[in-house]
Design a protein around this motif. Structure first.
Motif, PDB file in Angstrom:
ATOM      1  N   HIS A  62      -9.477 -24.423   5.795  1.00  0.00           N
ATOM      2  CA  HIS A  62      -8.245 -24.968   5.341  1.00  0.00           C
ATOM      3  C   HIS A  62      -9.005 -25.125   3.668  1.00  0.00           C
ATOM      4  O   HIS A  62      -9.866 -26.414   3.620  1.00  0.00           O
ATOM      5  CB  HIS A  62      -7.626 -26.243   5.853  1.00  0.00           C
ATOM      6  CG  HIS A  62      -6.706 -26.827   4.998  1.00  0.00           C
ATOM      7  ND1 HIS A  62      -5.383 -26.039   5.091  1.00  0.00           N
ATOM      8  CD2 HIS A  62      -6.592 -27.621   3.720  1.00  0.00           C
ATOM      9  CE1 HIS A  62      -4.350 -26.927   4.044  1.00  0.00           C
ATOM     10  NE2 HIS A  62      -5.125 -27.638   3.347  1.00  0.00           N
ATOM     11  N   HIS A  64      -8.418 -25.239  -0.839  1.00  0.00           N
ATOM     12  CA  HIS A  64      -7.537 -24.651  -1.973  1.00  0.00           C
ATOM     13  C   HIS A  64      -8.513 -24.361  -2.915  1.00  0.00           C
ATOM     14  O   HIS A  64      -8.893 -25.207  -3.920  1.00  0.00           O
ATOM     15  CB  HIS A  64      -6.583 -25.790  -2.407  1.00  0.00           C
ATOM     16  CG  HIS A  64      -5.679 -26.057  -1.328  1.00  0.00           C
ATOM     17  ND1 HIS A  64      -4.410 -25.943  -1.504  1.00  0.00           N
ATOM     18  CD2 HIS A  64      -5.846 -27.043  -0.168  1.00  0.00           C
ATOM     19  CE1 HIS A  64      -3.860 -26.701  -0.210  1.00  0.00           C
ATOM     20  NE2 HIS A  64      -4.574 -27.363   0.503  1.00  0.00           N
ATOM     21  N   HIS A 201       0.838 -27.899   5.833  1.00  0.00           N
ATOM     22  CA  HIS A 201       0.263 -29.559   5.931  1.00  0.00           C
ATOM     23  C   HIS A 201       1.372 -30.236   6.795  1.00  0.00           C
ATOM     24  O   HIS A 201       2.660 -30.077   6.392  1.00  0.00           O
ATOM     25  CB  HIS A 201       0.075 -29.939   4.463  1.00  0.00           C
ATOM     26  CG  HIS A 201      -0.696 -29.147   3.755  1.00  0.00           C
ATOM     27  ND1 HIS A 201      -0.232 -28.009   2.743  1.00  0.00           N
ATOM     28  CD2 HIS A 201      -1.905 -29.466   3.266  1.00  0.00           C
ATOM     29  CE1 HIS A 201      -1.237 -27.806   2.137  1.00  0.00           C
ATOM     30  NE2 HIS A 201      -2.445 -28.420   2.223  1.00  0.00           N
ATOM     31  N   HIS A 274      -3.984 -31.212   8.950  1.00  0.00           N
ATOM     32  CA  HIS A 274      -4.181 -32.807   8.923  1.00  0.00           C
ATOM     33  C   HIS A 274      -3.620 -33.309  10.263  1.00  0.00           C
ATOM     34  O   HIS A 274      -4.698 -33.805  10.956  1.00  0.00           O
ATOM     35  CB  HIS A 274      -3.116 -33.155   7.742  1.00  0.00           C
ATOM     36  CG  HIS A 274      -3.894 -32.732   6.416  1.00  0.00           C
ATOM     37  ND1 HIS A 274      -5.307 -32.593   6.079  1.00  0.00           N
ATOM     38  CD2 HIS A 274      -3.361 -31.853   5.359  1.00  0.00           C
ATOM     39  CE1 HIS A 274      -5.246 -32.029   4.828  1.00  0.00           C
ATOM     40  NE2 HIS A 274      -4.084 -31.730   4.721  1.00  0.00           N
ATOM     41  N   ASP A 325     -10.593 -28.842   2.556  1.00  0.00           N
ATOM     42  CA  ASP A 325      -9.589 -29.005   1.648  1.00  0.00           C
ATOM     43  C   ASP A 325      -9.782 -28.799  -0.005  1.00  0.00           C
ATOM     44  O   ASP A 325     -10.642 -27.963  -0.176  1.00  0.00           O
ATOM     45  CB  ASP A 325      -8.873 -30.550   1.624  1.00  0.00           C
ATOM     46  CG  ASP A 325      -7.308 -30.527   1.630  1.00  0.00           C
ATOM     47  OD1 ASP A 325      -6.732 -29.684   0.985  1.00  0.00           O
ATOM     48  OD2 ASP A 325      -6.786 -31.395   2.110  1.00  0.00           O
TER      49      ASP A 325
HETATM   50 ZN   LIG Z   1      -4.538 -28.835   1.775  1.00  0.00          ZN
END
Ligand SMILES: [Zn+2]
Length: 421
Positions: A62, A64, A201, A274, A325
């Motif tokens: 995960h 970005h 998420h 998460h 993340d």
């Molecule tokens: Zn994220």
């Protein structure tokens, strides 16, 4: 080609001392001790990595990369909602070129830390065709219809046009507080039709919990300001709402109608990021699931936000992976650092189990359990080497290593061209 190393950590059985891996094109074709592998493949070029440990490349489940350039720009905020406001303000300053540079910089950094596969969520799928990903990448279009809830189809179709230029892709309706149920449903339809992956998420912050469960709190207030439909808030946890959504989709209903037990609409195809904030009733819901979805935990981003402790021990049976993340809530794209933070938070978990979260488990989440995440004959040659010293626990040494990784192979090709051979 034969690659020899002091120890080969296959993640498929005990590590092999004085081990070797034979590679043909992009595949691992053989492995074992060096004397045996070299005898079976006489005449092959030998690359000797000396005192190193050879292991599968890491998989970031995960991430970005869009926001690599926001490292250090947003100090921890009082609330998750304040962080959303802060990142929105930073994003408003960025151009298309900034995002391209940010994504490329992110790839280079992830590579330095031994990542050979990335599940990358992007808010700008139209940029994908301009990027040459240096590692294996699953591009997920991050989809939000908070400002245009009637346009779910249009938003998805537009994203898919861009996604098709990528070899591996999927859809990521952002979160239950920014993506309508309709958007989730349509993403499920597309995923089934196109055989692509889904991620989202979920239950990330306390504020998401109070928004859905109590119809109150800063996130609820923020969403009211932007005129999001909040009529169904007040009686469900985020997880409860997500499960109700995916079970209510036409895809799930079609499964039910066909009594298809394998895919029964419990959201098992989802990679859920998460899952920090769960109530007792949520654990009952999780218990009832006949098939479990994949969960990505981001230990350092989690600490940055100060969420409730990640309920690792209560999620046994779920496929737990690690992700970085974005650098808007983290310091680097190092999965070594994520493993160490996880280890500090969960000292009872052995380092080999932690290593599974960035190899075997993450491969499974990407439906690559038969191609990535382990050193096995027939698997892709995605490999990294890290220093091996003394005779201590090799898994402990791997988790303790801080990079950079100076030897790496992606899809059978040396990938660390920027480092000495
Ligand atoms: Zn994220």
């Amino acid at each position: 080609m034969i690659i020899r190393a002091r120890i080969v950590v296959t993640m498929d059985g005990p590590p092999i001392e004085n081990g070797a891996v034979a590679i043909s094109e992009n595949q691992i074709i053989d492995l074992g001790t060096f004397p045996k592998v070299s005898a079976r493949h006489r005449g092959e070029k030998i690359v000797d990595l000396g005192q190193k440990a050879l292991l599968p490349g890491f998989i970031n489940a995960h991430c970005h990369l869009d926001y690599t350039c926001l490292r250090g720009k947003i100090p921890p905020q009082k609330t998750f909602t304040d962080w959303i406001r802060a990142i929105n303000a930073e994003k408003a300053k960025l151009s298309r070129e900034d995002y391209l540079a940010s994504i490329n910089e992110g790839f280079a950094e992830a590579k330095r830390f031994g990542t050979t596969t990335i599940a990358n969520l992007t808010a700008f799928p139209e940029l994908i065709s301009q990027i040459q990903a240096p590692v294996r990448t699953w591009w997920f279009a991050e989809l939000i219809d908070v400002r245009s809830p009637k346009r779910a189809n249009e938003i998805i179709d537009l994203a898919i046009e861009s996604l098709r230029s990528a070899p591996n892709w999927g859809l990521a309706p952002h979160a239950p507080f920014t993506a309508s149920r309709d958007l989730y449903w349509r993403c499920e339809e597309v995923a089934r039709r196109e055989k692509v992956l889904l991620t989202t998420h979920l239950a990330e912050s306390r504020e998401e919990m109070s928004m859905f469960r109590d119809a109150s709190g800063p996130l609820h207030e923020f969403m009211r300001e932007i005129a999001w439909d909040l009529s169904d808030c007040g009686d469900q946890t985020p997880l409860g709402r997500f499960l109700e959504t995916v079970r209510g989709s036409s895809t799930a209903k079609a499964f039910e109608a066909r009594n298809d037990k394998k895919a029964n609409g419990d959201g098992q195809e989802w990679i859920v990021a998460h899952l920090n904030e769960l109530e007792e009733s949520d654990f009952d819901l999780l218990e009832e699931l006949t098939s479990k979805f994949h969960v990505v935990h981001s230990p350092r981003s989690h600490n940055y936000f100060g969420h409730s402790p990640f309920p690792f021990k209560k999620l046994l049976g779920f496929n737990i992976c690690l992700g970085t993340d974005s650098l808007a809530s983290n310091e680097s794209l190092s999965l070594f650092a994520e493993m160490r933070t996880f280890q500090r938070n969960e000292p009872g978990i052995s380092p080999d189990k932690i290593l599974e979260m960035v190899t075997v488990n993450a491969a499974q989440a990407l439906h690559q359990g038969n191609a990535l995440g382990q050193i096995r004959a027939g698997f892709r040659a995605d490999l990294i080497a890290v220093p091996r010293s003394g005779d201590g626990n090799i898994f402990e040494q791997i988790v303790a290593f801080d990079g950079p990784v100076d030897w790496m192979m992606v899809n059978g090709r040396r990938a660390a061209a920027n480092l000495p051979q």
